[in-house]
Design an enzyme around this catalytic site. Structure first.
Site, PDB file in Angstrom:
ATOM      1  N   ASP A 129       0.787  -1.244   0.000  1.00 56.51           N
ATOM      2  CA  ASP A 129       0.000   0.000   0.000  1.00 56.51           C
ATOM      3  C   ASP A 129       0.819   1.293   0.000  1.00 56.51           C
ATOM      4  O   ASP A 129       0.478   2.254   0.702  1.00 56.51           O
ATOM      5  CB  ASP A 129      -0.952   0.019   1.199  1.00 56.51           C
ATOM      6  CG  ASP A 129      -1.970  -1.097   1.145  1.00 56.51           C
ATOM      7  OD1 ASP A 129      -1.964  -1.865   0.173  1.00 56.51           O
ATOM      8  OD2 ASP A 129      -2.777  -1.204   2.087  1.00 56.51           O
ATOM      9  N   CYS A 148      -2.644  -2.864   7.402  1.00 62.57           N
ATOM     10  CA  CYS A 148      -2.538  -3.763   6.242  1.00 62.57           C
ATOM     11  C   CYS A 148      -1.311  -4.666   6.297  1.00 62.57           C
ATOM     12  O   CYS A 148      -1.369  -5.814   5.840  1.00 62.57           O
ATOM     13  CB  CYS A 148      -2.568  -2.934   4.957  1.00 62.57           C
ATOM     14  SG  CYS A 148      -4.156  -2.106   4.704  1.00 62.57           S
ATOM     15  N   LYS A 205      -6.715  -5.019  -3.914  1.00 64.14           N
ATOM     16  CA  LYS A 205      -7.541  -5.520  -2.823  1.00 64.14           C
ATOM     17  C   LYS A 205      -8.508  -4.437  -2.373  1.00 64.14           C
ATOM     18  O   LYS A 205      -8.324  -3.257  -2.679  1.00 64.14           O
ATOM     19  CB  LYS A 205      -6.667  -5.986  -1.654  1.00 64.14           C
ATOM     20  CG  LYS A 205      -5.768  -4.903  -1.057  1.00 64.14           C
ATOM     21  CD  LYS A 205      -4.700  -5.534  -0.158  1.00 64.14           C
ATOM     22  CE  LYS A 205      -3.743  -4.493   0.386  1.00 64.14           C
ATOM     23  NZ  LYS A 205      -4.275  -3.754   1.534  1.00 64.14           N
TER      24      LYS A 205
END
Length: 216
Positions: free
Chosen positions: A30, A161, A128
Site C-alpha cells: 500500500d 494492512c 484488494k
C-alpha cells in the site's frame, strides 16, 4: 511502549541462511498516494511525512536488492469503488461519526495510484478492497505458483494492512519476516507495539540493512 531497536532482530549473516531469493518474495504493501503522499487523503490528517518518506527510501533499496538477487516482488494496492465498499466498514465509520470516511484509494482520481514505487513486468501485482492482501485475491496462488515459501513484509501501515497480511501469510504456512525499518505507521507507538506483537507470535524481525547484506 516497546522501542523497535530493543526488539530482537535477525542480523544479515543469519538471515542469509533463511532467505533463498528463489523462494522469497518482498511484499510491498500500500505505498499509494492516499496513504503515503501529502497530496492524498493522508494529507488531511498526517502532519509529518518524514518517517513515511524514509521508509519508502528503504523499500526502494529493498526492491533494487531483490531485483539484483532474482527474487520476487509483490506489490499490494487498495483500489475501491462505491459499489464495492464494505458494508461493515461503512457502518463502522458511521458509528465513529465519520460517514464517508471509507472513501479512500478510489479507482478514479489518483488516490489509488502507486507513490514513488511501481511494479515492473514479471512482478506480482494485487488489487484488494481492504486490509488483508490475501482476502478475495489470488495472492496465495501466485506465490505458490512461483514456489515462494518466505515473505519479507514492508509497507504501510504497520498496524493495519501489514499486520493483517502478515498474519494471514503465517496462517497459510509462509515464513514471515517483518523488515522493521521498511514498515511505517502514522503513529510510532502503533508501529512499535505491532512489531512487538508480531515478533512474539508469527514472524521474525529484521532490517533493510540486514536484507541487503543477506542478499549481497
Amino acid at each position: 511502549m516497546p522501542d523497535t531497536t530493543d526488539l530482537p532482530h535477525v542480523a544479515g549473516p543469519d538471515l542469509a541462511g533463511m532467505i533463498d531469493p528463489v523462494k522469497t518474495a518482498l511484499v510491498v504493501v500500500d505505498i499509494q498516494v492516499d496513504f503515503a503522499s501529502s497530496e492524498g487523503v493522508a494529507g488531511t490528517f498526517c502532519n509529518d511525512f518524514a518517517p513515511i518518506e524514509t521508509a519508502i527510501e528503504r523499500i526502494e533499496d529493498l526492491i533494487a536488492d531483490m531485483r539484483r538477487a532474482g527474487g520476487t516482488i509483490a506489490f499490494m494496492r487498495v483500489v475501491t469503488r462505491p459499489e464495492t465498499d464494505s458494508d461493515a466498514l461503512k457502518t463502522l465509520m458511521v458509528r465513529r461519526g465519520m460517514p464517508g470516511g471509507e472513501a479512500i484509494c478510489r479507482a478514479e482520481g489518483g488516490g489509488a495510484d502507486y507513490y514513488r514505487v511501481a511494479p515492473q513486468e514479471g512482478d506480482i501485482e494485487i488489487e484488494k478492497l481492504l486490509f488483508d492482501s490475501f482476502h478475495g485475491t489470488d495472492l496465495d496462488a501466485q506465490l505458490r505458483a512461483r514456489g515462494i515459501d518466505t515473505l519479507l513484509m514492508s509497507g504501510m501501515t504497520t498496524e493495519c494492512c501489514v499486520d493483517s497480511t502478515a498474519r494471514t501469510a503465517f496462517h497459510r504456512g509462509y515464513n514471515v519476516f517483518l523488515v522493521s525499518d521498511a514498515c511505517v505507521a502514522y503513529e510510532e507507538h502503533l508501529h512499535a507495539s505491532t512489531l512487538d506483537v508480531l515478533a512474539q507470535n508469527i514472524g521474525l524481525l529484521t532490517t533493510s540493512a540486514a536484507v541487503h547484506e543477506a542478499l549481497a
